[in-house]
Scaffold this motif. Structure first.
Motif, PDB file in Angstrom:
ATOM      1  N   LEU A 183     -34.654 -57.920  14.993  1.00 47.33           N
ATOM      2  CA  LEU A 183     -36.075 -58.141  14.753  1.00 47.33           C
ATOM      3  C   LEU A 183     -36.719 -58.602  16.052  1.00 47.33           C
ATOM      4  O   LEU A 183     -36.300 -59.597  16.650  1.00 47.33           O
ATOM      5  N   TYR A 184     -37.715 -57.870  16.524  1.00 48.18           N
ATOM      6  CA  TYR A 184     -38.464 -58.256  17.718  1.00 48.18           C
ATOM      7  C   TYR A 184     -39.588 -59.208  17.287  1.00 48.18           C
ATOM      8  O   TYR A 184     -40.491 -58.814  16.532  1.00 48.18           O
ATOM      9  N   LEU A 185     -39.524 -60.421  17.761  1.00 49.05           N
ATOM     10  CA  LEU A 185     -40.497 -61.428  17.361  1.00 49.05           C
ATOM     11  C   LEU A 185     -41.837 -61.180  18.039  1.00 49.05           C
ATOM     12  O   LEU A 185     -41.899 -60.635  19.146  1.00 49.05           O
ATOM     13  N   PRO A 186     -42.947 -61.588  17.413  1.00 50.23           N
ATOM     14  CA  PRO A 186     -44.269 -61.407  18.025  1.00 50.23           C
ATOM     15  C   PRO A 186     -44.345 -62.117  19.372  1.00 50.23           C
ATOM     16  O   PRO A 186     -43.748 -63.178  19.564  1.00 50.23           O
ATOM     17  N   ASP A 187     -45.093 -61.534  20.293  1.00 50.02           N
ATOM     18  CA  ASP A 187     -45.221 -62.132  21.621  1.00 50.02           C
ATOM     19  C   ASP A 187     -46.646 -62.605  21.888  1.00 50.02           C
ATOM     20  O   ASP A 187     -47.133 -62.578  23.014  1.00 50.02           O
ATOM     21  N   THR A 188     -47.330 -63.027  20.815  1.00 51.05           N
ATOM     22  CA  THR A 188     -48.709 -63.500  20.947  1.00 51.05           C
ATOM     23  C   THR A 188     -48.846 -64.894  20.345  1.00 51.05           C
ATOM     24  O   THR A 188     -48.069 -65.304  19.476  1.00 51.05           O
ATOM     25  N   TYR A 189     -49.861 -65.606  20.824  1.00 46.06           N
ATOM     26  CA  TYR A 189     -50.168 -66.916  20.249  1.00 46.06           C
ATOM     27  C   TYR A 189     -50.655 -66.757  18.807  1.00 46.06           C
ATOM     28  O   TYR A 189     -51.285 -65.768  18.443  1.00 46.06           O
ATOM     29  N   LYS A 190     -50.368 -67.760  17.985  1.00 48.72           N
ATOM     30  CA  LYS A 190     -50.859 -67.860  16.606  1.00 48.72           C
ATOM     31  C   LYS A 190     -50.406 -66.673  15.760  1.00 48.72           C
ATOM     32  O   LYS A 190     -51.153 -66.170  14.918  1.00 48.72           O
ATOM     33  N   SER A 191     -49.179 -66.251  16.001  1.00 46.22           N
ATOM     34  CA  SER A 191     -48.679 -65.080  15.278  1.00 46.22           C
ATOM     35  C   SER A 191     -47.746 -65.438  14.137  1.00 46.22           C
ATOM     36  O   SER A 191     -47.538 -64.629  13.231  1.00 46.22           O
ATOM     37  N   CYS A 192     -47.160 -66.645  14.150  1.00 46.89           N
ATOM     38  CA  CYS A 192     -46.219 -67.058  13.100  1.00 46.89           C
ATOM     39  C   CYS A 192     -46.817 -68.240  12.341  1.00 46.89           C
ATOM     40  O   CYS A 192     -46.802 -69.374  12.837  1.00 46.89           O
ATOM     41  N   TRP A 193     -47.350 -67.987  11.165  1.00 47.11           N
ATOM     42  CA  TRP A 193     -47.996 -69.040  10.381  1.00 47.11           C
ATOM     43  C   TRP A 193     -46.970 -69.689   9.450  1.00 47.11           C
ATOM     44  O   TRP A 193     -46.283 -69.001   8.692  1.00 47.11           O
ATOM     45  N   ILE A 194     -46.902 -71.018   9.514  1.00 44.59           N
ATOM     46  CA  ILE A 194     -45.937 -71.744   8.690  1.00 44.59           C
ATOM     47  C   ILE A 194     -46.516 -71.937   7.295  1.00 44.59           C
ATOM     48  O   ILE A 194     -47.525 -72.625   7.112  1.00 44.59           O
ATOM     49  N   ILE A 195     -45.866 -71.346   6.294  1.00 44.43           N
ATOM     50  CA  ILE A 195     -46.303 -71.521   4.908  1.00 44.43           C
ATOM     51  C   ILE A 195     -45.699 -72.787   4.319  1.00 44.43           C
ATOM     52  O   ILE A 195     -46.380 -73.579   3.677  1.00 44.43           O
ATOM     53  N   ASP A 196     -44.425 -72.984   4.547  1.00 44.83           N
ATOM     54  CA  ASP A 196     -43.749 -74.164   4.000  1.00 44.83           C
ATOM     55  C   ASP A 196     -42.660 -74.599   4.979  1.00 44.83           C
ATOM     56  O   ASP A 196     -41.876 -73.769   5.438  1.00 44.83           O
ATOM     57  N   GLY A 197     -42.653 -75.888   5.310  1.00 45.99           N
ATOM     58  CA  GLY A 197     -41.612 -76.398   6.194  1.00 45.99           C
ATOM     59  C   GLY A 197     -42.130 -76.965   7.503  1.00 45.99           C
ATOM     60  O   GLY A 197     -41.375 -77.117   8.462  1.00 45.99           O
ATOM     61  N   GLN A 198     -43.431 -77.308   7.568  1.00 40.74           N
ATOM     62  CA  GLN A 198     -43.986 -77.803   8.832  1.00 40.74           C
ATOM     63  C   GLN A 198     -43.298 -79.089   9.281  1.00 40.74           C
ATOM     64  O   GLN A 198     -43.072 -79.301  10.474  1.00 40.74           O
ATOM     65  N   HIS A 199     -42.936 -79.964   8.349  1.00 44.45           N
ATOM     66  CA  HIS A 199     -42.314 -81.223   8.744  1.00 44.45           C
ATOM     67  C   HIS A 199     -40.901 -80.999   9.284  1.00 44.45           C
ATOM     68  O   HIS A 199     -40.465 -81.684  10.212  1.00 44.45           O
ATOM     69  N   ARG A 200     -40.204 -80.020   8.710  1.00 46.61           N
ATOM     70  CA  ARG A 200     -38.875 -79.700   9.252  1.00 46.61           C
ATOM     71  C   ARG A 200     -38.993 -79.132  10.667  1.00 46.61           C
ATOM     72  O   ARG A 200     -38.228 -79.486  11.564  1.00 46.61           O
ATOM     73  N   LEU A 201     -39.981 -78.260  10.873  1.00 42.43           N
ATOM     74  CA  LEU A 201     -40.140 -77.637  12.187  1.00 42.43           C
ATOM     75  C   LEU A 201     -40.517 -78.675  13.245  1.00 42.43           C
ATOM     76  O   LEU A 201     -39.897 -78.750  14.309  1.00 42.43           O
ATOM     77  N   TYR A 202     -41.524 -79.483  12.964  1.00 46.10           N
ATOM     78  CA  TYR A 202     -41.961 -80.473  13.951  1.00 46.10           C
ATOM     79  C   TYR A 202     -40.958 -81.608  14.097  1.00 46.10           C
ATOM     80  O   TYR A 202     -40.830 -82.194  15.175  1.00 46.10           O
ATOM     81  N   GLY A 203     -40.265 -81.924  13.017  1.00 51.05           N
ATOM     82  CA  GLY A 203     -39.204 -82.922  13.124  1.00 51.05           C
ATOM     83  C   GLY A 203     -38.105 -82.447  14.049  1.00 51.05           C
ATOM     84  O   GLY A 203     -37.580 -83.204  14.880  1.00 51.05           O
ATOM     85  N   ALA A 204     -37.760 -81.161  13.950  1.00 53.57           N
ATOM     86  CA  ALA A 204     -36.732 -80.596  14.835  1.00 53.57           C
ATOM     87  C   ALA A 204     -37.201 -80.599  16.283  1.00 53.57           C
ATOM     88  O   ALA A 204     -36.408 -80.785  17.214  1.00 53.57           O
ATOM     89  N   ALA A 205     -38.519 -80.420  16.491  1.00 50.69           N
ATOM     90  CA  ALA A 205     -39.042 -80.406  17.854  1.00 50.69           C
ATOM     91  C   ALA A 205     -38.962 -81.779  18.515  1.00 50.69           C
ATOM     92  O   ALA A 205     -39.009 -81.883  19.744  1.00 50.69           O
ATOM     93  N   LEU A 206     -38.849 -82.831  17.720  1.00 45.00           N
ATOM     94  CA  LEU A 206     -38.762 -84.185  18.264  1.00 45.00           C
ATOM     95  C   LEU A 206     -37.335 -84.605  18.609  1.00 45.00           C
ATOM     96  O   LEU A 206     -37.133 -85.689  19.163  1.00 45.00           O
ATOM     97  N   VAL A 207     -36.372 -83.764  18.271  1.00 41.60           N
ATOM     98  CA  VAL A 207     -34.974 -84.111  18.537  1.00 41.60           C
ATOM     99  C   VAL A 207     -34.745 -84.233  20.035  1.00 41.60           C
ATOM    100  O   VAL A 207     -35.278 -83.442  20.836  1.00 41.60           O
ATOM    101  N   ASP A 208     -33.991 -85.210  20.427  1.00 48.75           N
ATOM    102  CA  ASP A 208     -33.681 -85.460  21.837  1.00 48.75           C
ATOM    103  C   ASP A 208     -33.100 -84.206  22.481  1.00 48.75           C
ATOM    104  O   ASP A 208     -32.220 -83.552  21.929  1.00 48.75           O
ATOM    105  N   ASP A 209     -33.628 -83.850  23.669  1.00 42.48           N
ATOM    106  CA  ASP A 209     -33.174 -82.635  24.363  1.00 42.48           C
ATOM    107  C   ASP A 209     -31.679 -82.652  24.636  1.00 42.48           C
ATOM    108  O   ASP A 209     -31.034 -81.597  24.710  1.00 42.48           O
ATOM    109  N   THR A 210     -31.108 -83.853  24.796  1.00 41.49           N
ATOM    110  CA  THR A 210     -29.670 -83.934  25.073  1.00 41.49           C
ATOM    111  C   THR A 210     -28.852 -83.511  23.862  1.00 41.49           C
ATOM    112  O   THR A 210     -27.685 -83.132  23.988  1.00 41.49           O
TER     113      THR A 210
END
Length: 764
Positions: free
Chosen positions: A329-356
């Motif tokens: 699957l070739y993912l979209p290469d544009t801004y605002k192309s993947c709209w989160i229907i359910d799971g925003q807290h999981r996604l942003y929570g994962a983004a806060l995980v320590d880079d290490t």
């Protein structure tokens, strides 16, 4: 990064906060509401005359402070938003000037806010007013548009000509009501308008998410634009049917998905995303997700997204027993192309995980080009049984989901919900922070609930009404050619009307439900009152509301309702409560409405909304019953008090010794003989006039002077006795004794109220 002399002349590094310590220092200055200065006490007076005030005294002088101007506050808020979003380079100070080249000549241009990030450059012009007003910004838009190329060239020269950064041009405003033509002009010139509600939203998610929120910010302003770094990214995926629609399943690192993602928050109210359905992110929830992942946890269920653009799928195989295909699957290469229907807290929570720890892998189920309303319905279906989504939010969504309904009543519900949602985020507006948020405890001053006010708005007729005779639906005075125009009319009208109501008595408004002006029954009643007044103006004065803009219509209604606004302005708290207090369960908004309509009818006799006559008739009965009770209480209490005091002074022979007037004794004796139930003690047959004569007799007056000497406002000072109130009360008592064809006047009501209050304190 190397720069030649010409580039240095264009933009120098020392005028940017490029280091973390520099950005923190600048942020510390900008987040303060005041400027401060330390001066010797002896030279403080000129400062005070210039608006400075004492902050605190020091050993060597004093520290003064002065509130920052509205323009500076706005610039600082937007600058702070970019800082929290993680922009690596930001302008230092308010008077940042950039050298540009225009027609081959060098010139300088002041930039209010400049932010340079890894992928984007933000250039913002900020405009603010001291009070809410309609203002044209066409000149400012033209100026900014004419300088876009010179500014971009100067910044690219500083960054290096190979930069691929996207430019975001913003006009940031506060307390300015945009006109439609300017909004259209801004869109044509690709200048993004950031008003109070958008700025508040971005500042809130920046505080909550930090740099992870930058992708949401960029997605909003760069929707559909290509992201070179995203080109040709593909993931192993399966393709299948889900609910009759094509869906894909794949896994992807959280931060990579985040760069393409957009969450359709209701707090942003992006018109292109209507209907909006997700609430703002909870800081507590995403931190708990991050902690869970840091501790070695993983996601067992998928995030649900919707691709808003077409995607390419290369099939490599398929499941022979079903309809599932496997491939890339070739993912979209544009801004605002993947709209989160359910799971925003999981996604942003994962983004806060320590880079290490690494970038957590997220399982994803993705649909392709679902309609926005289907997205919202899917969100509601998924969350309907989940405890963390309060039912009130889903109730609000029922209105939002009807935005494109062909049924005008359903569309009206959506418009009403979105208008109120906008108003609660209007900076300095009458409803700012007045609505209790679903799923969260109400904060200070959050005394309103959106569903109740929405219901009043849809019933008012301002958005339209259905005729009982033939079932046809008539557009309302705020109806526009499109839903968007109607939304604008409703928002502007409510803002203007309730701004005027707040201005009539700001203290009472801010006190909320305790002062009965800004709480659900009052707001519902005023909205209904607006609808009735518009119908009156249409019918009696031949005013066509569609020929007026929202502000002019509001002014007309406020002028007509002047008796109400005057009462709001001048009535004491006690008077206001007496008129507008609504006991729980007694038809709150309707009673409040009729009390307001009654004030208007005193001036406009032919203002007669449906139900007012019945209400007044009922009110008169309620008033009579209340006055009857007061008359009975005063009569019985005064009678019992005088008898008790005589008995205490003269003993059991009090009637013989304390009542010297022979005519009073004679009438009492005659009444006892005529009593069909048999004679009772003679004091039983004393009336008010006789009680007055007994009390004011010289031999008895010392017994009653402190308790029954009550001065009326109409009486002069210095009298030996103040007992005329008993004569006036006796006249009012006759209404109680002989009610046919008689009613209590306002003076009667005032007298009874005054006497009851006085006697309850005295007759002890």
């Amino acid at each position: 990064m190397g720069r030649n002399q010409n580039q240095t002349e264009t933009l120098s590094e020392d005028r940017l906060a490029s280091q973390r310590s520099e950005r923190i220092a600048e942020y510390t200055k900008r987040k303060k509401a005041y400027d401060y200065v330390k001066v010797p006490t002896s030279v403080a007076e000129p400062y005070k005359q210039d608006g400075w005030e004492l902050d605190r005294e020091l050993k060597t002088g004093i520290k003064l402070r002065r509130a920052k101007s509205a323009d500076e506050v706005l610039e600082n808020r937007f600058w702070s938003t970019l800082y929290l979003l993680g922009f690596e380079k930001l302008n230092v100070g308010r008077h940042f000037r950039l050298t540009v080249t225009i027609d081959g000549k060098k010139a300088t241009k002041q930039i209010d806010v400049l932010g340079i990030g890894e992928n984007t450059v933000v250039v913002a012009e900020c405009k603010s007013a001291e009070s809410l007003k309609k203002k044209t910004l066409s000149s400012a838009l033209s100026d900014l548009d004419s300088l876009k190329r010179p500014i971009a060239n100067a910044i690219r020269a500083y960054l290096g000509h190979d930069t691929n950064r996207k430019f975001i041009w913003c006009m940031v405003t506060s307390r300015i009501r945009w006109i439609e033509s300017d909004l259209t002009r801004a869109q044509e010139k690709q200048i993004h308008v950031v008003r109070e509600q958008e700025l508040r939203y971005f500042l809130e998610i920046a505080k909550t998410l930090g740099p992870a929120a930058k992708h949401q910010f960029e997605a909003e302003f760069l929707a559909g634009q290509k992201i070179p770094l995203f080109a040709d990214r593909r993931v192993p995926a399966s393709k299948f049917k889900l609910g009759g629609r094509t869906a894909y399943y794949f896994t992807i690192p959280a931060k990579e998905l985040l760069k393409r993602s957009f969450v359709n928050h209701r707090d942003l109210r992006d018109p292109s995303g209507a209907p909006t359905y997700q609430r703002i992110i909870s800081s507590r929830r995403i931190k708990s997700v991050a902690a869970f992942l840091d501790a070695g946890g993983y996601f067992a269920n998928s995030i649900l997204i919707n691709f808003h653009s077409n995607v390419r799928f290369e099939q490599h195989g398929r499941d022979q027993s079903g309809d599932t295909r496997f491939g890339s699957l070739y993912l979209p290469d544009t801004y605002k192309s993947c709209w989160i229907i359910d799971g925003q807290h999981r996604l942003y929570g994962a983004a806060l995980v320590d880079d290490t720890t690494g970038d957590p892998i997220i399982p994803v189920v993705a649909f392709e080009k679902l309609p926005a309303a289907t997205e919202a319905n899917l969100f509601a279906t998924i969350n309907k049984e989940q405890r963390q989504v309060q039912k009130r939010l889903l109730d609000e969504l029922d209105g939002e989901l009807k935005w494109d309904s062909e049924d005008p009543e359903e569309a009206g519900q959506a418009i009403a919900a979105r208008a109120l949602d906008q108003l609660q985020h209007e900076v300095a507006g009458p409803f700012e922070d007045k609505f209790a948020p679903p799923g969260m405890p109400a904060g200070p001053g959050q005394v309103l609930t959106l569903p109740q006010i929405k219901q009043a708005l849809t019933k008012s007729g301002l958005l339209g009404r259905r005729l009982q005779k033939d079932g046809k639906y008539l557009p309302g005075p705020l109806s526009g050619r499109t839903n968007k125009k109607t939304l604008e009319n409703v928002s502007d009208f409510l803002s203007c009307y309730f701004t005027a109501l707040r201005a009539a008595n700001p203290t009472r408004w801010e006190a909320g439900s305790s002062h009965l002006l800004c709480y659900n029954p009052a707001i519902q009643a005023h909205i209904r009152l607006c609808g009735e007044i518009v119908r009156y103006l249409e019918g009696k004065q031949r005013i066509d509301p569609h020929e007026l803009d929202a502000e002019e219509l509001s002014d007309s209604i406020v002028s007509f309702a002047k008796p109400v606004f005057d009462f709001v302005k001048t009535a004491t708290d006690e008077e206001f409560k007496e008129r507008f207090y609504v006991p729980f369960g007694s038809g709150g908004p309707a009673r409040y409405f009729y009390k307001a309509a009654e004030l208007i009818q005193l001036k406009h006799k032919d203002f007669d909304p449906e139900g007012l006559k019945d209400h007044l008739a009922g009110t008169n009965k309620e008033l009579k019953d209340a006055c009857d009770k007061q008359v009975a209480w005063i009569s019985d209490s005064v009678h019992a008090f005088i008898v008790r005091k005589l008995r205490e002074s003269y003993g059991e022979k009090f009637f013989e010794l304390g009542v010297k007037n022979k005519e009073i004794k004679k009438r009492a004796y005659e009444k006892s003989l005529d009593d069909p139930a048999g004679p009772k003690p003679l004091e039983t047959y004393l009336d008010i006039v006789e009680l007055k004569k007994i009390a004011e007799a010289s031999e008895n007056w010392p017994l009653f002077k402190e308790s029954l000497s009550i001065k009326l406002d109409s009486q002069p000072k210095g009298l030996a006795k103040y007992v005329a109130w008993l004569d006036q009360f006796n006249e009012v008592r006759k209404i109680y004794a002989h009610p046919f064809g008689r009613t209590y006047s306002e003076d009667d009501v005032d007298l009874l109220k005054f006497l009851e209050a006085e006697l309850r304190q005295r007759l002890i």
